[in-house]
Every structure is written in structure tokens, then in C-alpha cells.
Motif scaffolding. Structure first.
Motif, short mmCIF file in Angstrom:
data_model
loop_
_atom_site.label_atom_id
_atom_site.label_comp_id
_atom_site.label_asym_id
_atom_site.label_seq_id
_atom_site.Cartn_x
_atom_site.Cartn_y
_atom_site.Cartn_z
N ASP A 43 6.41 5.23 -2.00
CA ASP A 43 6.92 6.53 -2.48
C ASP A 43 5.97 7.68 -2.16
N TRP A 44 5.32 7.57 -1.03
CA TRP A 44 4.47 8.63 -0.52
C TRP A 44 3.46 9.12 -1.56
N PHE A 45 3.48 10.41 -1.86
CA PHE A 45 2.42 10.99 -2.68
C PHE A 45 2.61 10.77 -4.18
N ASP A 46 3.60 9.97 -4.53
CA ASP A 46 3.69 9.50 -5.91
C ASP A 46 2.71 8.34 -6.13
N SER A 47 2.17 7.82 -5.04
CA SER A 47 1.23 6.71 -5.11
C SER A 47 -0.21 7.23 -5.04
N ARG A 48 -1.05 6.78 -5.95
CA ARG A 48 -2.46 7.18 -5.93
C ARG A 48 -3.16 6.66 -4.68
N LYS A 49 -2.76 5.47 -4.25
CA LYS A 49 -3.36 4.90 -3.05
C LYS A 49 -3.10 5.79 -1.83
N ILE A 50 -1.86 6.24 -1.66
CA ILE A 50 -1.51 7.10 -0.52
C ILE A 50 -2.24 8.43 -0.62
N CYS A 51 -2.31 9.01 -1.81
CA CYS A 51 -3.03 10.28 -2.01
C CYS A 51 -4.51 10.13 -1.66
N PHE A 52 -5.10 9.00 -2.05
CA PHE A 52 -6.52 8.76 -1.77
C PHE A 52 -6.77 8.69 -0.27
N PHE A 53 -5.99 7.88 0.44
CA PHE A 53 -6.21 7.71 1.86
C PHE A 53 -5.88 8.98 2.64
N PHE A 54 -4.90 9.75 2.17
CA PHE A 54 -4.58 11.02 2.83
C PHE A 54 -5.75 12.00 2.68
N THR A 55 -6.31 12.07 1.48
CA THR A 55 -7.46 12.96 1.25
C THR A 55 -8.65 12.55 2.10
#
Length: 518
Positions: free
Chosen positions: A225-237
Motif C-alpha cells: 500500500d505504498w506510503f501507508d507502509s512504514r517500511k516503504i516510507c523508510f526506504f524511500f527516505t
């Protein structure tokens, strides 16, 4: 021109580069159709087995921008031949892997070696010919680039159905052995390449972090769910911070791992912009067509893959015929013509009906791939055609990287678009499915009666009728969402046209030709 290559040696180089690139590109897609069988065989979940593709993509995209530096560091001949050999060994090890972790490790190594093949192949082909002959060589090379992703799923499905998933990797071994020998005997080192006094370890680390994390986000985002996921937000940052550190490092060090100053070349900058957009749009349309065909039109995976081959063959024929008919045509005119053909093919796909069959798509895909065959080779040669030697190797790697990222971005963008558009499409569909619509009520009565006649209870028949009506709405929702995707991509292609006319056509004067001869 690099070295004193005879005509026969030049064409051996083209065949070697095309074979290596074709092998690498087929492997980017050949595994996808076999993931279900692999997961059952090694006991992996659906989420876990996705890493077989993700690991390959991460390894691939990390090494592409570094390939020019690695070729300079180790010598292009040695680097290219070793890349083919490692790719071949990794393919063998993937085939004999018995566990998920083992398979993911070898797929990552295979992706690292494959990234070196793809980026270096283009510079080998362009560098072997003077500018006036390079276009013909590039046309032949691009055949492999275009046909690889098309034949991959079909070949993967056929091998998996007739043999086993292990053979989608074993098939690379004999081809890889021949390609390794060809690479070692035909590829030469760059004449102007000098080993850097210092290795830019910081730049290598930063680009690996930036591209590796971004590739992870693009491939795993739809599953979380893209940026609803903390994991995705972390790796994107982490990816964005890595890009900032990488750009700062490469612009301030004397011996950069990736020479970003090459973007001062206007044609390279504009060509990479077009390449990025082309990767986004082309991959997104190829991504949603199989979904439309299988989910909405009821095609099998084998039928879908076989159908797409005809378009690939049409693209190859268009390249050959176009070269014969328009040998001296302005590349910007050819690129624009290709874009127009693609737009002309995509718009009718946005108005296709739910009862469409392969005959409705056949000519549209012929036109689409004909357009791609005019666009891709001319775009590549125009963006890097004025460069030679070490600069050509770096520019080829940068161009390959932007196209690869464009492809990954395209799949991510179309996934987000279809998710959002699906919710938008659903409302006008369901607002007509009410108790006040006599057609809906008539349909429900017919369905309830059919289920009752089949032996269901009154309540069961009513529930089954409403469920079938909901399934019909959901099917229409998916169908409309996908055809809207074709329209959206068609309009994005139109926006590429102004960028093309900003590119400068290289002048063919005697001074340049003489310089290239050395």
C-alpha cells in the motif's frame, strides 16, 4: 572509431552485444510466469517469492551506472567477459537452488552481472562504428532490447510447462558459454581509458543505496500500500538521501564513479528525459495489457504471451524496412513519427469493448510496435551519437539507467493510477445498480430463478444472484480502469514531442568524421 576493426569483426561485436543483451533482458521477465511453480516447489509464500524478481532488479539497477567506471578500472574486455561468465554461473546456481534464500542470492548476483552487460553492450556497438554507420548497428542491437521482454514470458511459460522451472535458468548456460568466448575474443579495451588514481568508494556506496532502495520501493510498493507502509516510507527516505549525497559527491570529487558532468551535453540530457518518459509509458502499457486480457477478456497467459510476439516481429521488420526506405532521414522526424504511431494505437485501446478479441488488438499492436521501433534506436543514437570513447561508455550507462528506472517507475505509476481510477470508476457504475432500475431488478429475478432451478434454497439463490451482480460490476470496473490507463499513457506520449525538437541533430562535417576516425 575504436581501434581498426574490420567489417567482419564489427558485426561480430554487434552479434555478441545483442546476444548478451537479449539473454539479460529475457531473464528480467522469464521468471515472472514461473513464480507460482517456484514458490510451490521451494515452499515460499506469495510475498516471499516476489523477492526472486526484486533481487534481480536491485542488482541490475545498482551496477548499471557504475559499469563504465568498472570497465575502465578492470579493462572493458575483461569486465564484459567476466560479466557474461558470472551471469552464466549465477544462472546455473539459480537452477540448482533448493531454498528461497539461496535462489534470491544468486538472482541478485545474476542481476549485478546482467546490469554490466546491458550498459556496456550499447557503448561497444556504438564505439565500433563511425557515426555515419552507427545507426545501422544500433538498429540491429535494439532488436534484442525490444524482443527480449516480449519473448521472455512466452519462453518462460513454455519451458515451465514442458520441462520445469529449473530450465528457465539452465537454458542460459550453453548460450552464456558461447557469449563468454565471443566477448573475450572480439571485445577490445577502450583506447583512451586510464585507470583512475583513486576509486570513488563513497560514490559507489551512495549510488548503491539510492538506486537499490528506490528499486525496492518501486517493486514492493504495490504489495504494501505504498506510503501507508512504514517500511516503504523508510526506504524511500533513505533513497532520496542517498541521491542527494551521491550527486553532491560526484560533482565535488576529482575522480567520480559516475561522471554526472556529462549532462552538460544537451543531447544527452534531452535524450535521457525522453528515455525516462518512454520507459514509463512503454512499460506501463505492456504491464496493463496482460491484466486486461486475462482478467477482463478471459485470455490465458499463454495466449496473451503468444499474441504479443506478432507485435514484436512487426517492430523488427519496421526497423529493417525503415532503414532501407529512409537511410538519411532526420532522426527527429523518425522519433516523432514513432510517437505519433504509438499514440494512434493507444487511443483506440481506450475505447475497446468488453467483448473484444485478439482481432481487435492485432493491428493496434502492430502499429504500436512499429512506432516503438522508429523511436527507440533513433532516440539512443541521437542522445549519445556525438560522444566517443570513455564519455560514450559513461553516457551509455546513464542512458540505460534512466530507461530502466523509467520502466520501474512506469509500472509503479500505472499501479497507483489504476488503484485511484478504480475507485473513481466504481461510483458511476454502482449508482445505477439500485432497486429502482427495472433492468437491474429483471436481471436479479432471472439470476435468482436460475440458481433456484439448480437446487438452491430461496435465500441461497438470492444471495448468489446479488454476488454475481457484484462480480459483474467489479469486472466492468476493472475493464474501464485499464482502458482509461491506455488513454492516459497516450496523452503522456504527446507531451514527449516538444522535447524531441529541442535535441540538436549532429552535423556531419569533415572535421568531425576525421576526429571520429581516431
Amino acid at each position: 572509431m575504436e581501434g581498426k576493426n574490420t567489417n567482419s569483426k564489427k558485426w561480430i561485436l554487434v552479434i555478441t552485444a545483442m546476444a548478451c543483451s537479449l539473454m539479460e533482458l529475457i531473464d528480467t521477465t522469464i521468471v515472472n510466469v514461473s513464480l507460482r511453480e517456484i514458490s510451490g516447489n521451494i515452499g515460499a509464500s506469495v510475498a516471499e517469492i516476489g523477492w526472486v524478481s526484486t533481487a534481480y532488479g536491485i542488482g541490475n539497477v545498482i551496477v548499471i551506472p557504475l559499469s563504465a567506471m568498472l570497465a575502465t578500472l578492470f579493462g572493458r574486455k575483461r569486465y564484459y567477459a567476466v560479466s557474461v561468465l558470472v551471469f552464466t554461473i549465477a544462472s546455473l546456481m539459480c537452477g540448482i537452488s533448493s531454498g528461497l534464500s539461496e535462489l534470491i542470492l544468486w538472482r541478485f548476483i545474476q542481476g549485478v552481472a546482467g546490469g554490466g552487460l546491458l550498459a556496456t553492450s550499447m557503448s561497444i556497438v556504438l564505439g565500433a562504428f563511425p557515426p555515419e554507420e552507427a545507426k545501422t548497428a544500433m538498429l540491429i542491437f535494439v532488436l534484442g532490447v525490444l524482443l527480449g521482454p516480449i519473448f521472455g514470458p512466452v519462453l518462460g511459460g513454455f519451458i515451465t510447462d514442458t520441462l520445469s522451472w529449473h530450465w528457465i535458468f539452465f537454458v542460459n548456460v550453453p548460450i552464456g558459454i558461447v557469449c563468454t568466448w565471443l566477448a573475450w575474443t572480439s571485445v577490445s579495451d577502450l583506447e583512451d581509458a586510464k585507470r583512475p588514481p583513486k576509486i570513488d568508494w563513497a560514490g559507489i556506496l551512495f549510488v548503491a543505496i539510492a538506486l537499490g532502495c528506490l528499486q525496492f520501493v518501486l517493486e514492493e510498493g504495490p504489495l504494501h500500500d505504498w506510503f501507508d507502509s512504514r517500511k516503504i516510507c523508510f526506504f524511500f527516505t533513505v533513497s532520496m538521501l542517498g541521491f542527494v549525497a551521491f550527486i553532491w559527491r560526484e560533482l565535488t570529487t576529482d575522480y567520480p564513479a559516475v561522471d554526472l558532468k556529462l549532462y552538460k551535453n544537451f543531447n544527452l540530457s534531452m535524450g535521457n528525459i525522453i528515455g525516462l518518459l518512454y520507459g514509463i509509458i512503454a512499460n506501463s502499457t505492456l504491464f496493463i495489457f496482460p491484466l486486461l486480457a486475462q482478467q477482463s477478456l478471459g485470455w490465458t497467459a499463454t495466449k496473451t504471451g503468444a499474441f504479443m510476439i506478432s507485435g514484436g516481429i512487426a517492430g523488427a521488420l519496421t526497423m529493417i524496412i525503415g532503414k532501407k526506405l529512409f537511410p538519411d532521414a532526420n532522426p527527429k522526424i523518425l522519433i516523432t513519427s514513432g510517437l505519433i504511431l504509438i499514440v494512434v494505437s493507444l487511443i483506440p485501446m481506450g475505447y475497446i469493448s468488453p467483448d473484444a478479441n485478439e482481432t481487435h488488438f492485432f493491428w493496434l499492436f502492430i502499429i504500436r510496435n512499429a512506432g516503438a521501433s522508429l523511436l527507440a534506436p533513433n532516440m539512443m543514437s541521437l542522445s549519445v551519437g556525438t560522444l566517443r570513447g570513455k564519455e560514450l561508455a559513461q553516457a551509455s550507462a546513464l542512458s540505460t539507467m534512466t530507461r530502466q528506472l523509467g520502466g520501474a517507475l512506469g509500472i509503479a505509476i500505472i499501479s497507483i493510477y489504476t488503484t485511484i481510477n478504480s475507485a473513481t470508476v466504481r461510483y458511476p457504475l454502482v449508482e445505477n445498480v439500485t432497486e429502482y432500475n427495472w433492468m437491474v431488478q429483471e436481471r436479479l429475478v432471472y439470476l435468482e430463478q436460475s440458481f433456484a432451478d439448480a437446487g438452491m434454497s430461496s435465500d441461497g439463490a438470492q444471495l448468489a444472484a446479488h454476488q454475481m451482480l457484484e462480480n459483474t460490476v467489479a469486472g466492468q470496473q476493472i475493464f474501464v480502469t485499464y482502458i482509461n490507463g491506455f488513454l492516459g499513457m497516450a496523452f503522456l506520449f504527446i507531451f514527449c514531442i516538444p522535447v524531441i525538437f529541442l535535441i540538436k541533430t549532429p552535423k556531419k562535417d569533415k572535421e568531425n568524421v576525421a576526429a571520429d576516425a581516431h
